[in-house]
Design a protein around this motif. Structure first.
Motif, PDB file in Angstrom:
ATOM      1  N   ALA A  38      -3.180 -10.324   2.061  1.00 25.60           N
ATOM      2  CA  ALA A  38      -3.582  -8.987   2.542  1.00 25.60           C
ATOM      3  C   ALA A  38      -2.582  -8.408   3.539  1.00 25.60           C
ATOM      4  O   ALA A  38      -2.931  -8.019   4.652  1.00 25.60           O
ATOM      5  N   LEU A  39      -1.312  -8.324   3.108  1.00 23.21           N
ATOM      6  CA  LEU A  39      -0.254  -7.786   3.955  1.00 23.21           C
ATOM      7  C   LEU A  39       0.095  -6.374   3.504  1.00 23.21           C
ATOM      8  O   LEU A  39       0.712  -6.196   2.452  1.00 23.21           O
ATOM      9  N   PRO A  40      -0.242  -5.320   4.264  1.00 22.70           N
ATOM     10  CA  PRO A  40       0.150  -3.970   3.865  1.00 22.70           C
ATOM     11  C   PRO A  40       1.660  -3.800   3.836  1.00 22.70           C
ATOM     12  O   PRO A  40       2.217  -3.112   2.993  1.00 22.70           O
TER      13      PRO A  40
ATOM     14  N   ARG B  93       0.863  -1.188   0.000  1.00 23.24           N
ATOM     15  CA  ARG B  93       0.000   0.000   0.000  1.00 23.24           C
ATOM     16  C   ARG B  93       0.893   1.229   0.000  1.00 23.24           C
ATOM     17  O   ARG B  93       2.033   1.176   0.468  1.00 23.24           O
ATOM     18  N   TRP B  94       0.358   2.328  -0.493  1.00 20.36           N
ATOM     19  CA  TRP B  94       1.191   3.535  -0.602  1.00 20.36           C
ATOM     20  C   TRP B  94       0.461   4.773  -0.101  1.00 20.36           C
ATOM     21  O   TRP B  94       0.696   5.878  -0.576  1.00 20.36           O
ATOM     22  N   ASP B  95      -0.414   4.609   0.862  1.00 20.75           N
ATOM     23  CA  ASP B  95      -0.952   5.773   1.558  1.00 20.75           C
ATOM     24  C   ASP B  95       0.186   6.425   2.337  1.00 20.75           C
ATOM     25  O   ASP B  95       1.232   5.802   2.595  1.00 20.75           O
ATOM     26  N   VAL B  96       0.026   7.679   2.713  1.00 18.44           N
ATOM     27  CA  VAL B  96       1.114   8.437   3.326  1.00 18.44           C
ATOM     28  C   VAL B  96       1.611   7.772   4.608  1.00 18.44           C
ATOM     29  O   VAL B  96       2.824   7.688   4.850  1.00 18.44           O
ATOM     30  N   ALA B  97       0.699   7.271   5.424  1.00 15.97           N
ATOM     31  CA  ALA B  97       1.100   6.659   6.703  1.00 15.97           C
ATOM     32  C   ALA B  97       1.972   5.429   6.476  1.00 15.97           C
ATOM     33  O   ALA B  97       2.986   5.234   7.170  1.00 15.97           O
TER      34      ALA B  97
ATOM     35  N   PHE C 259      10.723  -1.025  -0.487  1.00 17.37           N
ATOM     36  CA  PHE C 259      10.088  -1.343  -1.767  1.00 17.37           C
ATOM     37  C   PHE C 259       8.604  -1.022  -1.702  1.00 17.37           C
ATOM     38  O   PHE C 259       7.919  -1.437  -0.768  1.00 17.37           O
ATOM     39  N   VAL C 260       8.118  -0.295  -2.693  1.00 21.88           N
ATOM     40  CA  VAL C 260       6.690  -0.062  -2.865  1.00 21.88           C
ATOM     41  C   VAL C 260       6.249  -0.932  -4.044  1.00 21.88           C
ATOM     42  O   VAL C 260       6.669  -0.708  -5.181  1.00 21.88           O
ATOM     43  N   LEU C 261       5.425  -1.936  -3.768  1.00 23.66           N
ATOM     44  CA  LEU C 261       5.042  -2.909  -4.793  1.00 23.66           C
ATOM     45  C   LEU C 261       3.827  -2.399  -5.561  1.00 23.66           C
ATOM     46  O   LEU C 261       2.691  -2.551  -5.129  1.00 23.66           O
ATOM     47  N   THR C 262       4.076  -1.793  -6.718  1.00 24.39           N
ATOM     48  CA  THR C 262       2.997  -1.188  -7.493  1.00 24.39           C
ATOM     49  C   THR C 262       2.279  -2.177  -8.398  1.00 24.39           C
ATOM     50  O   THR C 262       1.150  -1.926  -8.819  1.00 24.39           O
ATOM     51  N   ASN C 263       2.949  -3.282  -8.759  1.00 20.71           N
ATOM     52  CA  ASN C 263       2.373  -4.305  -9.646  1.00 20.71           C
ATOM     53  C   ASN C 263       1.995  -3.747 -11.014  1.00 20.71           C
ATOM     54  O   ASN C 263       1.119  -4.283 -11.691  1.00 20.71           O
TER      55      ASN C 263
END
Length: 433
Positions: A380-382, A27-31, A45-49
């Motif tokens: 469902a792992l953030p 997920r890439w919300d600010v928090a 790593f931000v997983l954008t897929n």
């Protein structure tokens, strides 16, 4: 100087296949981004897929991540390096993703193409990108990867590849080439001369080449240079400078919960995955569970019920079910239809994951897009913590203690990594064999 935070936008979850100890964010919300930024690891790593999306969606997702990153980084007191991580066989949304990152996070003095991935037999010499196949080094445009119906290409000479992919916006002759001689002699002077975001193609024959390049990159960054990378995984090893992983690959069975049998999910359709699947199905303790994708999505409920029954029976017998999609490649009128069908199939597999027995000991996820969906949807792992690699190019994460499937290792196994025995090797390592 403080070590830069290496921020990786990964178009599937396999870019972490050479490092360990860091967070993978689905997920890439600010928090959530702040959690990654404040983590002690030098990289995140931000997983954008995005490799599993059409061009428009890939652009929108990349822009959203970058805009949220700008907000999350307000007051962040460390320098940063930005990486658009993509496939070592040159498939993906280039230049869309690097263009967006330049617009939102730039300006950059240059962006670099660094597709070498040594663990997977990919390297670059004289600006030609090669894929090792057996004892031969084959130019990437001559491999099956270049014939990809969505991301196909005609050139493995990187300057020509850039001109092809940018539709002539960047001319081949304008690509700045970093030769092996440049890298090995030292190229700080050449890095310092870059400005205006030219595209640079970087040679690398082995990890030591990238280690040397990373020294010069650090020195240039110290002097104020800002660079963007379109990279496969091996450069990240050199940039992050990590110590060896805590548990060696051969001992990863120590993470398996109570030594229990696991579940293997195979979504990838590339030739190498099919060859690995054939060897795996011959191993002791395996139960084959084939999913006939020609029945999807019309007969979804019936196929789901049949699949879960077979999985439950195999697990009750102490076996490890291998859930795999039928191997016949379907033909589609256009790549949008192919992507939509792929989403149907992956969605089905993740519904199967939701119904897995809670007493399994581990999961192996075969395929990049399958693995991304495994982490973000199936499990469902953030965020998840990367334990290391069980095989060169194959990462392992662990589910949290409060998860429905608690404290189990999950292997992220890219479609195009390893020889024909690799999937069987990973299975047997998790069994402690």
């Amino acid at each position: 100087m403080t070590q830069p935070k290496i921020i990786v936008l990964d178009d599937d979850p396999t870019g972490s296949q050479t490092v360990h100890g860091c967070l993978l964010l689905t997920r890439w919300d600010v928090a959530t981004l702040k959690q990654g930024l404040n983590d002690a690891s030098p990289l995140m790593f931000v997983l954008t897929n995005t490799r599993g999306m059409g061009a428009h969606d890939a652009e929108q997702i990349t822009r959203e991540v970058c805009q949220n990153l700008k907000t999350a980084m307000k007051g962040f007191d460390r320098p940063a390096l930005f990486v658009s991580r993509s496939d070592s066989t040159l498939r993906g949304h280039y230049p869309i993703e690097t263009d967006v990152m330049e617009q939102e996070l730039g300006p950059f003095d240059a962006h670099f193409l660094t597709p070498a991935f040594f663990e997977g037999g990919r390297f670059t010499m004289d600006s030609v990108h090669y894929v090792r196949m057996g004892d031969k080094a084959v130019p990437a445009h001559e491999t099956e990867f270049a014939k990809d119906s969505v991301f196909g290409y005609k050139h493995s000479f990187l300057p020509d590849y850039v001109e092809e992919k940018t539709k002539g916006r960047i001319k081949s002759e304008d690509v700045v080439r970093f030769s092996l001689d440049d890298i090995r002699r030292g190229c700080l002077y050449k890095l310092m001369a870059l400005h205006g975001n030219p595209c640079c193609a970087v040679d690398a024959e082995n990890q030591e080449d990238y280690n040397r390049f990373a020294v010069d990159l650090d020195a240039a960054a110290t002097q104020g240079k800002r660079f963007l990378f379109r990279s496969a995984a091996s450069l990240l090893t050199s940039l992050a400078k990590l110590p060896p992983q805590p548990v060696p690959a051969e001992e990863m069975h120590k993470y398996v919960k109570e030594g229990r049998p696991g579940v293997i999910v195979v979504g990838s359709h590339v030739k190498k995955s099919t060859e690995q699947l054939e060897v795996l199905l011959q191993q002791e303790g395996i139960a084959a569970v084939e999913v006939d994708v020609s029945r999807l999505p019309e007969q979804l409920h019936a196929v789901l019920s049949e699949t879960l029954d077979k999985v439950a029976q195999a697990h009750a017998e102490g076996k490890t079910p291998v859930i795999y999609t039928s191997r016949v490649e379907r033909q589609f009128a256009d790549h949008q239809m192919r992507l939509r069908f792929g989403e149907h199939v992956s969605g089905f597999l993740m519904t199967v994951v939701h119904g897995l027995p809670t007493t399994i000991g581990y999961i192996i996820s075969k395929g990049g897009i399958t693995s991304n969906d495994m982490l973000s949807s199936g499990l469902a792992l953030p965020t998840s913590r990367l334990l290391g690699q069980i095989l060169a190019g194959c990462s392992v994460v662990q589910t949290p203690h409060d998860h429905r499937l608690p404290d189990i290792p999950v292997v992220i196994f890219p479609g195009n990594v390893g020889d024909q025995n690799a999937l069987a090797v990973v299975y047997n390592r998790l069994r402690g064999k």
